[in-house]
Design a protein around this motif. Structure first.
Motif, PDB file in Angstrom:
ATOM      1  N   GLU A  36      -1.921   3.412  14.525  1.00  0.00           N
ATOM      2  CA  GLU A  36      -3.267   3.929  14.806  1.00  0.00           C
ATOM      3  C   GLU A  36      -4.118   4.016  13.533  1.00  0.00           C
ATOM      4  O   GLU A  36      -5.300   3.681  13.530  1.00  0.00           O
ATOM      5  CB  GLU A  36      -3.164   5.310  15.456  1.00  0.00           C
ATOM      6  CG  GLU A  36      -2.569   5.274  16.858  1.00  0.00           C
ATOM      7  CD  GLU A  36      -2.390   6.664  17.444  1.00  0.00           C
ATOM      8  OE1 GLU A  36      -2.810   7.644  16.789  1.00  0.00           O
ATOM      9  OE2 GLU A  36      -1.819   6.775  18.555  1.00  0.00           O
ATOM     10  N   SER A  37      -3.516   4.452  12.421  1.00  0.00           N
ATOM     11  CA  SER A  37      -4.297   4.648  11.199  1.00  0.00           C
ATOM     12  C   SER A  37      -4.561   3.347  10.445  1.00  0.00           C
ATOM     13  O   SER A  37      -5.597   3.194   9.798  1.00  0.00           O
ATOM     14  CB  SER A  37      -3.575   5.630  10.263  1.00  0.00           C
ATOM     15  OG  SER A  37      -2.325   5.100   9.855  1.00  0.00           O
ATOM     16  N   SER A  38      -3.627   2.380  10.533  1.00  0.00           N
ATOM     17  CA  SER A  38      -3.775   1.135   9.772  1.00  0.00           C
ATOM     18  C   SER A  38      -4.449   0.021  10.547  1.00  0.00           C
ATOM     19  O   SER A  38      -5.050  -0.881   9.979  1.00  0.00           O
ATOM     20  CB  SER A  38      -2.402   0.651   9.301  1.00  0.00           C
ATOM     21  OG  SER A  38      -1.610   0.253  10.412  1.00  0.00           O
ATOM     22  N   GLY A  39      -4.320   0.086  11.878  1.00  0.00           N
ATOM     23  CA  GLY A  39      -4.867  -0.984  12.700  1.00  0.00           C
ATOM     24  C   GLY A  39      -3.941  -2.169  12.845  1.00  0.00           C
ATOM     25  O   GLY A  39      -4.264  -3.137  13.544  1.00  0.00           O
TER      26      GLY A  39
ATOM     27  N   ARG B 164       4.030   4.777  15.412  1.00  0.00           N
ATOM     28  CA  ARG B 164       2.813   4.758  16.234  1.00  0.00           C
ATOM     29  C   ARG B 164       1.627   5.367  15.476  1.00  0.00           C
ATOM     30  O   ARG B 164       0.488   4.885  15.599  1.00  0.00           O
ATOM     31  CB  ARG B 164       3.046   5.495  17.550  1.00  0.00           C
ATOM     32  CG  ARG B 164       4.112   4.822  18.410  1.00  0.00           C
ATOM     33  CD  ARG B 164       4.027   5.197  19.878  1.00  0.00           C
ATOM     34  NE  ARG B 164       5.007   4.472  20.664  1.00  0.00           N
ATOM     35  CZ  ARG B 164       4.853   3.227  21.111  1.00  0.00           C
ATOM     36  NH1 ARG B 164       3.728   2.569  20.840  1.00  0.00           N
ATOM     37  NH2 ARG B 164       5.799   2.641  21.821  1.00  0.00           N
ATOM     38  N   GLU B 165       1.883   6.406  14.693  1.00  0.00           N
ATOM     39  CA  GLU B 165       0.812   6.996  13.885  1.00  0.00           C
ATOM     40  C   GLU B 165       0.310   5.993  12.849  1.00  0.00           C
ATOM     41  O   GLU B 165      -0.897   5.880  12.602  1.00  0.00           O
ATOM     42  CB  GLU B 165       1.329   8.255  13.184  1.00  0.00           C
ATOM     43  CG  GLU B 165       1.534   9.439  14.115  1.00  0.00           C
ATOM     44  CD  GLU B 165       2.233  10.597  13.439  1.00  0.00           C
ATOM     45  OE1 GLU B 165       2.189  11.712  14.007  1.00  0.00           O
ATOM     46  OE2 GLU B 165       2.831  10.405  12.350  1.00  0.00           O
ATOM     47  N   GLN B 166       1.239   5.245  12.273  1.00  0.00           N
ATOM     48  CA  GLN B 166       0.847   4.236  11.289  1.00  0.00           C
ATOM     49  C   GLN B 166       0.071   3.099  11.938  1.00  0.00           C
ATOM     50  O   GLN B 166      -0.872   2.543  11.351  1.00  0.00           O
ATOM     51  CB  GLN B 166       2.101   3.689  10.597  1.00  0.00           C
ATOM     52  CG  GLN B 166       1.849   2.877   9.349  1.00  0.00           C
ATOM     53  CD  GLN B 166       1.256   3.690   8.221  1.00  0.00           C
ATOM     54  OE1 GLN B 166       0.054   3.585   7.949  1.00  0.00           O
ATOM     55  NE2 GLN B 166       2.071   4.512   7.582  1.00  0.00           N
TER      56      GLN B 166
ATOM     57  N   TRP C 145       3.074  10.507  -2.362  1.00  0.00           N
ATOM     58  CA  TRP C 145       4.090  10.890  -1.375  1.00  0.00           C
ATOM     59  C   TRP C 145       5.350  11.239  -2.143  1.00  0.00           C
ATOM     60  O   TRP C 145       5.962  10.386  -2.780  1.00  0.00           O
ATOM     61  CB  TRP C 145       4.371   9.729  -0.416  1.00  0.00           C
ATOM     62  CG  TRP C 145       3.355   9.600   0.676  1.00  0.00           C
ATOM     63  CD1 TRP C 145       2.330  10.454   0.964  1.00  0.00           C
ATOM     64  CD2 TRP C 145       3.281   8.545   1.624  1.00  0.00           C
ATOM     65  NE1 TRP C 145       1.618  10.005   2.029  1.00  0.00           N
ATOM     66  CE2 TRP C 145       2.176   8.828   2.469  1.00  0.00           C
ATOM     67  CE3 TRP C 145       4.016   7.394   1.862  1.00  0.00           C
ATOM     68  CZ2 TRP C 145       1.800   8.005   3.515  1.00  0.00           C
ATOM     69  CZ3 TRP C 145       3.645   6.567   2.906  1.00  0.00           C
ATOM     70  CH2 TRP C 145       2.550   6.880   3.727  1.00  0.00           C
TER      71      TRP C 145
ATOM     72  N   PRO D  95       4.367   8.832   8.154  1.00  0.00           N
ATOM     73  CA  PRO D  95       3.798   8.796   9.508  1.00  0.00           C
ATOM     74  C   PRO D  95       4.717   8.006  10.428  1.00  0.00           C
ATOM     75  O   PRO D  95       5.354   7.040   9.996  1.00  0.00           O
ATOM     76  CB  PRO D  95       2.461   8.075   9.307  1.00  0.00           C
ATOM     77  CG  PRO D  95       2.115   8.298   7.872  1.00  0.00           C
ATOM     78  CD  PRO D  95       3.419   8.331   7.137  1.00  0.00           C
TER      79      PRO D  95
ATOM     80  N   GLN E 136       0.837  -1.209   0.000  1.00  0.00           N
ATOM     81  CA  GLN E 136       0.000   0.000   0.000  1.00  0.00           C
ATOM     82  C   GLN E 136       0.872   1.259   0.000  1.00  0.00           C
ATOM     83  O   GLN E 136       0.630   2.208  -0.766  1.00  0.00           O
ATOM     84  CB  GLN E 136      -0.908   0.003   1.237  1.00  0.00           C
ATOM     85  CG  GLN E 136      -1.955  -1.097   1.242  1.00  0.00           C
ATOM     86  CD  GLN E 136      -2.668  -1.193   2.586  1.00  0.00           C
ATOM     87  OE1 GLN E 136      -2.579  -0.292   3.417  1.00  0.00           O
ATOM     88  NE2 GLN E 136      -3.371  -2.298   2.815  1.00  0.00           N
TER      89      GLN E 136
END
Length: 473
Positions: free
Chosen positions: A36-39, A32-34, A22, A29, A12
């Protein structure tokens, strides 16, 4: 076959990069941001980022995160490799301990035969100086080292057309000390460095110790170094430093042409990348003219040239130096926190020995003996090795590499020979991936004798048995 979660995420993210959604040098990201956003789990995200980094699509900066790599060219050539976390120190330690056995035939040694080194005149000088307490006075030999010795080394650079002052030179406790200090001065943990795909194990050890990320550039059958692959990788990664050997390469033996050196120097200048040049075999050339170091082509003081007397005068004269230039003071600060200084008595002895014609006379004799011995080894091995093996022969130095049959284990051969009191250097010490080279390195500096011939007979018989076993399976 189902795709792993990390592969799914990597696919992806790769799509976003390839579609230019990008753009180059965009920060990704955080982990940790990834998450949270990807699961996905933290481990899955880390694995995905590492896959993309290995493909040359992204790069990381210490304490800053991951960024999109420049994509003006295709992704990193598959022959160039981003090495995984380096863990080689324990292997090197075990190998070096194993070759300390008494009465061992040291075909795996990195030093020339001691019988060829330490000339009589130098021994006389050491004996004379050892009688005087002043010869041990360390105050005049602390970093950057003995001034008279630095002047002599600087003069030798000038003779090759490289303008040099004594203040450019820092004396070290051997060539490896010079190399390590240079790398430490130029890098921070997490920086990207370039090593040759097959290289001296000290470079791998230094990268492991300093927490650096290593990208390897492949060899070229005719040029020594694949310049195209080198250019491609420095376009895709924020390379800080290259550590390379261009003259009498250890272990493969090649000397890079002046044309290739010029091309690499030009690329280093264009991208402002530093080079640490490992040139400890510089004096052991074959021919009339000494090959030029990369320092000759240096622009803007980007090359740190490192060498040593240990390969020409013996391990007991482990005194090296680095052409540090503007980094001289930084190198000295690092020295005072580690090795402090090279042996004072040895520095003083070298000044007297190098000030006369004796060193050049010794070098001429040493080169001729090494050339003669290496040819004798080569012809004997060529005549007796199985056809599945081939010998990598290059002019200069004193190493031969025996390329092994496909699927052969250099480590297995090394262990088998060690049980018979013969040491060789397996390729696992020099090539971290073991995917492109499978060989053993042989030290050919020894004068021919029945003892040496017997050891080579055992070696060839062992390789024949291995080759026959491989053919049967």
């Amino acid at each position: 076959m189902p795709m792993y979660k990390s592969d799914q995420l990597a696919h992806q993210l790769k799509s976003l990069i390839e579609k230019n959604i990008w753009k180059a040098h965009t920060k990704l990201p955080s982990l940790r941001e990834q998450v949270e956003s990807s699961g996905f789990s933290l481990m899955t995200v880390m694995n995905a980022y590492q896959k993309l980094e290995a493909q040359g699509l992204i790069y990381s900066k210490e304490k800053s995160g991951y960024f999109v790599a420049e994509q003006t060219k295709p992704a990193l050539d598959s022959a160039s490799t981003l090495a995984p976390k380096i863990e080689i120190n324990s292997s090197v330690f075990k190998y070096l301990k194993s070759i300390q056995t008494p009465n061992l035939v040291s075909l795996g040694s990195a030093f020339p035969d001691s019988e060829l080194l330490l000339p009589i005149k130098l021994r006389q000088i050491v004996s004379q100086l050892a009688r005087y307490p002043k010869s041990y006075d360390q105050t005049t030999n602390l970093p950057p080292g003995n001034l008279a010795l630095r002047k002599i080394i600087a003069q030798r650079y000038c003779m090759q057309g490289i303008p040099t002052q004594a203040d450019d030179i820092v004396i070290t406790s051997g060539g490896l000390d010079a190399l390590n200090l240079s790398l430490q001065a130029l890098t921070q943990p997490g920086d990207y460095i370039v090593l040759q795909q097959t290289t001296f194990y000290g470079a791998w050890q230094a990268a492991e110790r300093l927490g650096l990320k290593v990208i390897t550039v492949p060899e070229h059958a005719h040029c020594g170094i694949d310049v195209d692959a080198f250019e491609q990788l420095i376009l895709h990664y924020p390379v800080k430093v290259c550590w390379m050997m261009f003259n009498a390469h250890n272990p493969l033996g090649f000397t890079v042409s002046e044309e290739i050196k010029f091309k690499i120097a030009k690329l280093l200048h264009q991208h402002h990348i530093h080079l640490i040049e490992d040139d400890v075999y510089e004096e052991l050339f074959d021919g009339l003219n000494k090959p030029l170091p990369m320092k000759y082509y240096d622009q803007n003081n980007l090359v740190m040239h490192c060498s040593s007397f240990s390969k020409t005068l013996g391990a007991g004269f482990r005194v090296g130096w680095v052409y540090a230039g503007k980094y001289s003071e930084h190198i000295q600060h690092l020295q005072l926190m580690s090795t402090i200084s090279a042996n004072t008595l040895v520095q003083n002895a070298l000044v007297e020995f190098l000030s006369s014609h004796h060193y050049e006379k010794h070098l001429r004799s040493l080169r001729l003996k090494l050339k003669k011995n290496k040819k004798r080894f080569y012809h004997y091995l060529k005549q007796n090795l199985p056809t599945q093996c081939r010998i990598h022969y290059e002019l200069g130095g004193y190493f031969l590499c025996i390329m092994l049959p496909e699927q052969a284990s250099s480590e297995e051969i090394y262990k088998t020979l060690l049980n018979q009191n013969i040491a060789v250097a397996p390729s696992i010490l020099f090539n971290y991936s073991q995917q492109h080279q499978q060989f053993i390195r042989i030290n050919c500096s020894f004068d021919w004798s029945n003892h040496i011939q017997s050891a080579l007979d055992v070696l060839t018989i062992t390789l024949k048995q291995l080759s026959n076993a491989k053919l049967e399976t």
